[in-house]
Motif scaffolding. Structure first.
Motif, short mmCIF file in Angstrom:
data_model
loop_
_atom_site.label_atom_id
_atom_site.label_comp_id
_atom_site.label_asym_id
_atom_site.label_seq_id
_atom_site.Cartn_x
_atom_site.Cartn_y
_atom_site.Cartn_z
N ARG A 31 0.83 -1.20 0.00
CA ARG A 31 0.00 0.00 0.00
C ARG A 31 0.87 1.25 0.00
NH1 ARG A 31 -2.76 3.60 3.02
NH2 ARG A 31 -1.47 3.14 4.84
N ARG A 32 0.49 2.23 -0.81
CA ARG A 32 1.25 3.47 -0.88
C ARG A 32 1.12 4.21 0.46
NH1 ARG A 32 2.96 7.02 -4.96
NH2 ARG A 32 1.90 5.82 -6.58
N GLU A 33 2.25 4.45 1.12
CA GLU A 33 2.25 5.17 2.39
C GLU A 33 2.93 6.53 2.28
OE1 GLU A 33 4.04 2.57 5.24
OE2 GLU A 33 2.18 1.45 5.57
N ASP A 34 3.50 6.81 1.13
CA ASP A 34 4.20 8.08 0.89
C ASP A 34 3.71 8.65 -0.44
OD1 ASP A 34 5.91 10.17 0.33
OD2 ASP A 34 7.75 9.08 0.78
N PRO A 35 3.08 9.81 -0.44
CA PRO A 35 2.54 10.36 -1.70
C PRO A 35 3.61 10.69 -2.73
CG PRO A 35 2.45 12.00 0.06
CD PRO A 35 2.84 10.71 0.70
N VAL A 41 9.16 0.93 -7.97
CA VAL A 41 10.57 1.13 -7.63
C VAL A 41 11.28 -0.20 -7.82
CG1 VAL A 41 12.20 1.70 -5.80
CG2 VAL A 41 10.03 2.94 -5.97
N VAL A 42 12.41 -0.19 -8.52
CA VAL A 42 13.18 -1.41 -8.74
C VAL A 42 14.36 -1.42 -7.78
CG1 VAL A 42 14.43 -2.83 -10.42
CG2 VAL A 42 12.50 -1.43 -11.17
N THR A 43 14.48 -2.48 -6.99
CA THR A 43 15.55 -2.58 -6.01
C THR A 43 16.84 -3.05 -6.68
OG1 THR A 43 15.18 -4.90 -5.44
CG2 THR A 43 13.78 -3.26 -4.34
N PRO A 44 17.98 -2.93 -6.00
CA PRO A 44 19.24 -3.40 -6.58
C PRO A 44 19.22 -4.88 -6.94
CG PRO A 44 19.69 -1.96 -4.73
CD PRO A 44 18.20 -2.19 -4.74
N SER A 45 18.39 -5.68 -6.28
CA SER A 45 18.32 -7.11 -6.58
C SER A 45 17.38 -7.41 -7.75
CB SER A 45 17.87 -7.89 -5.34
OG SER A 45 16.61 -7.44 -4.90
N GLY A 46 16.76 -6.36 -8.32
CA GLY A 46 15.87 -6.56 -9.46
C GLY A 46 14.42 -6.78 -9.10
N VAL A 47 14.08 -6.67 -7.82
CA VAL A 47 12.69 -6.83 -7.38
C VAL A 47 11.93 -5.54 -7.65
CG1 VAL A 47 11.18 -7.20 -5.38
CG2 VAL A 47 13.31 -8.51 -5.61
N HIS A 48 10.74 -5.67 -8.25
CA HIS A 48 9.88 -4.53 -8.49
C HIS A 48 8.96 -4.32 -7.27
CE1 HIS A 48 11.25 -5.26 -12.55
NE2 HIS A 48 10.64 -4.17 -12.99
N VAL A 49 8.97 -3.13 -6.70
CA VAL A 49 8.07 -2.79 -5.60
C VAL A 49 6.97 -1.90 -6.18
CG1 VAL A 49 7.85 -1.76 -3.32
CG2 VAL A 49 9.98 -2.91 -3.97
N VAL A 50 5.75 -2.40 -6.16
CA VAL A 50 4.62 -1.71 -6.76
C VAL A 50 3.76 -1.13 -5.63
CG1 VAL A 50 2.61 -1.91 -8.28
CG2 VAL A 50 4.63 -3.37 -8.66
N HIS A 51 3.56 0.19 -5.68
CA HIS A 51 2.80 0.86 -4.63
C HIS A 51 1.35 1.06 -5.08
CE1 HIS A 51 7.04 2.01 -3.84
NE2 HIS A 51 6.66 1.80 -2.58
N ILE A 52 0.43 0.49 -4.31
CA ILE A 52 -0.99 0.52 -4.64
C ILE A 52 -1.66 1.67 -3.87
CG2 ILE A 52 -3.17 -0.76 -4.57
CD1 ILE A 52 -1.18 -2.01 -6.46
N ALA A 53 -2.35 2.54 -4.60
CA ALA A 53 -3.02 3.69 -3.99
C ALA A 53 -4.37 3.27 -3.42
CB ALA A 53 -3.18 4.81 -5.00
N ALA A 54 -4.35 2.71 -2.22
CA ALA A 54 -5.57 2.29 -1.54
C ALA A 54 -5.57 2.90 -0.15
CB ALA A 54 -5.64 0.76 -1.45
N GLY A 55 -6.46 3.85 0.08
CA GLY A 55 -6.47 4.53 1.36
C GLY A 55 -5.53 5.72 1.37
N PRO A 56 -5.48 6.43 2.49
CA PRO A 56 -4.64 7.62 2.57
C PRO A 56 -3.16 7.28 2.46
CG PRO A 56 -5.51 7.02 4.74
CD PRO A 56 -6.21 6.15 3.74
N ARG A 58 -0.37 7.38 3.88
CA ARG A 58 0.40 7.51 5.14
C ARG A 58 0.32 6.17 5.88
NH1 ARG A 58 -4.51 10.15 6.39
NH2 ARG A 58 -5.60 9.21 8.20
N PRO A 59 1.26 5.90 6.76
CA PRO A 59 1.23 4.64 7.53
C PRO A 59 -0.04 4.56 8.37
CG PRO A 59 3.39 5.68 7.68
CD PRO A 59 2.48 6.69 7.05
N LEU A 60 -0.61 3.35 8.43
CA LEU A 60 -1.82 3.12 9.21
C LEU A 60 -1.67 1.83 10.01
CD1 LEU A 60 -4.63 3.79 6.55
CD2 LEU A 60 -3.96 5.31 8.42
#
Length: 379
Positions: A31-35, A41-56, A58-60
């Motif tokens: 879940r996207r916690e930072d607007p 975002v692709v990490t150095p190891s090649g993992v794709h981090v996909v941020h889903i815009a569900a909810g505000p 910010r951390p919850l």
């Protein structure tokens, strides 16, 4: 394999990186916690981090994340249907599992669930209880990966079929947590006992404070809780400080507060021994990887992590005198500490490396692999 990691927070980086190193195509959906963070975002190891815009953005806390998991699942399903599609989805924590099952069901994608921790059995909030959600989720997924036999017992107790359970232990980053490197400064003439975890008395810190009466020459340092500047106003910190004064060990009791994860190895290296609790198994693994022996209660997951008499000493639960006696004997015996430390380091590297954990989890995925369904657009 194409592997989707679903986590309400992105705390699955080590396992994902280890799977990627084994040749898997891994994507983390969180879940996207930072607007301001990029959608992918692709990490150095090649993992794709996909941020889903569900909810505000910010951390919850988990109870406030739950209402947004329906939207999370809807977006997840759309992305899988219209683009990259996983061979297996691995959900971490219960709220993420609800989203993963919902998104994967129509696409015939198998789901693996890791709870990491369970809610209190029978707890009731507004609407269904957390344990009710966990029971339903444990029955709906294809496999549940537990980290300990203690967790297996808890899952069976709430009604998860034993046939769907498999144990794969937690891993530890043995490149970050290592005996080699800087250590926090300390008094070389005073043995240092370290404890790491949340500042809650039921976590065993009260026993730690009482046990220090039986280790008169040592200090105990507690890492965890809120940041140092907020410790004076923290109820847990105030209670523990009051207990330290009550049992006349305040001059040998130090609360550090939360420290950045990257600084934890230097704290472990500064210690002669770690006092562990069944609720903070990761701290025991990290300390072992830094070559630190463990003392703790013979309860819960510690009985699986610590080999009594080889990598540390286990004592009866809720027995400060026995705990203090074990600590005193260990801090006064350099040969025994060295022997325990060597065995602890070897066990951490051999049994709990992320490479080994990833290989075991990958075998679980492979056993479930099937052809995802092709969803056609309605005519």
């Amino acid at each position: 394999m194409h592997i989707a990691m679903i986590s309400e927070n992105a705390d699955v980086a080590d396992l994902s990186a280890a799977l990627a190193e084994l040749g898997h195509d891994v994507r983390i959906y969180t879940r996207r916690e930072d607007p301001d963070v990029a959608e992918v975002v692709v990490t150095p190891s090649g993992v794709h981090v996909v941020h889903i815009a569900a909810g505000p953005p910010r951390p919850l806390p988990s109870d406030l994340v739950l209402p947004h998991m329906g939207e999370f699942a809807r977006i997840l399903g759309e992305q899988w249907r219209d683009g990259w599609q996983p061979d297996v989805a691995h959900a971490h924590f219960w709220t993420s599992g609800l989203a993963a099952v919902t998104a994967a069901r129509q696409l015939n994608i198998p789901v693996v669930q890791s709870f990491h921790e369970l809610g209190e059995f029978g707890e009731v909030a507004d609407g269904p209880s957390r344990s009710g959600y966990e029971r339903a989720l444990g029955r709906a997924v294809d496999r549940v990966v537990a980290q300990t036999q203690e967790e297996v017992r808890g899952l069976v107790r709430i009604g998860v079929p034993r046939s769907s359970l498999i144990v794969v232990p937690a891993g530890v980053d043995s490149e970050t947590f290592t005996p080699d490197g800087p250590a926090v400064q300390r008094d070389p003439e005073r043995p240092r006992i370290l404890s790491v975890g949340k500042l809650v008395e039921r976590k065993g810190f009260g026993d730690v404070i009482q046990a220090m009466r039986y280790v008169p020459d040592a200090e105990v340092v507690v890492v965890g809780g809120p940041p140092a500047e907020r410790l004076p106003g923290d109820p847990g910190a105030r209670l523990l400080q009051s207990m330290a004064e009550q049992f006349k060990v305040a001059d040998r009791f130090r609360l550090v507060g939360a420290v950045p994860h990257r600084e934890l190895p230097s704290w472990y290296r500064s210690a002669d021994v770690l006092i562990a609790t069944p609720w903070e198994e990761q701290a025991a693994l990290e300390a072992m990887a830094c070559g630190v022996p463990i003392v703790g209660p013979a309860a819960g997951s510690l009985t699986e992590t610590v080999v009594d008499g080889l990598t540390g000493d286990l004592v009866p639960e809720r027995d400060p005198r026995a705990l203090g006696g074990a600590l005193r004997r260990l801090v006064n015996d350099k040969v025994r500490r060295f022997t325990y430390a060597t065995a602890a380091l070897d066990r951490a590297r051999q049994a709990y490396s992320w490479k080994r954990v990833a290989a075991q989890v990958g075998s679980v995925y492979a056993s479930l692999r099937r052809t995802p369904a092709v969803v056609e657009d309605p005519v």
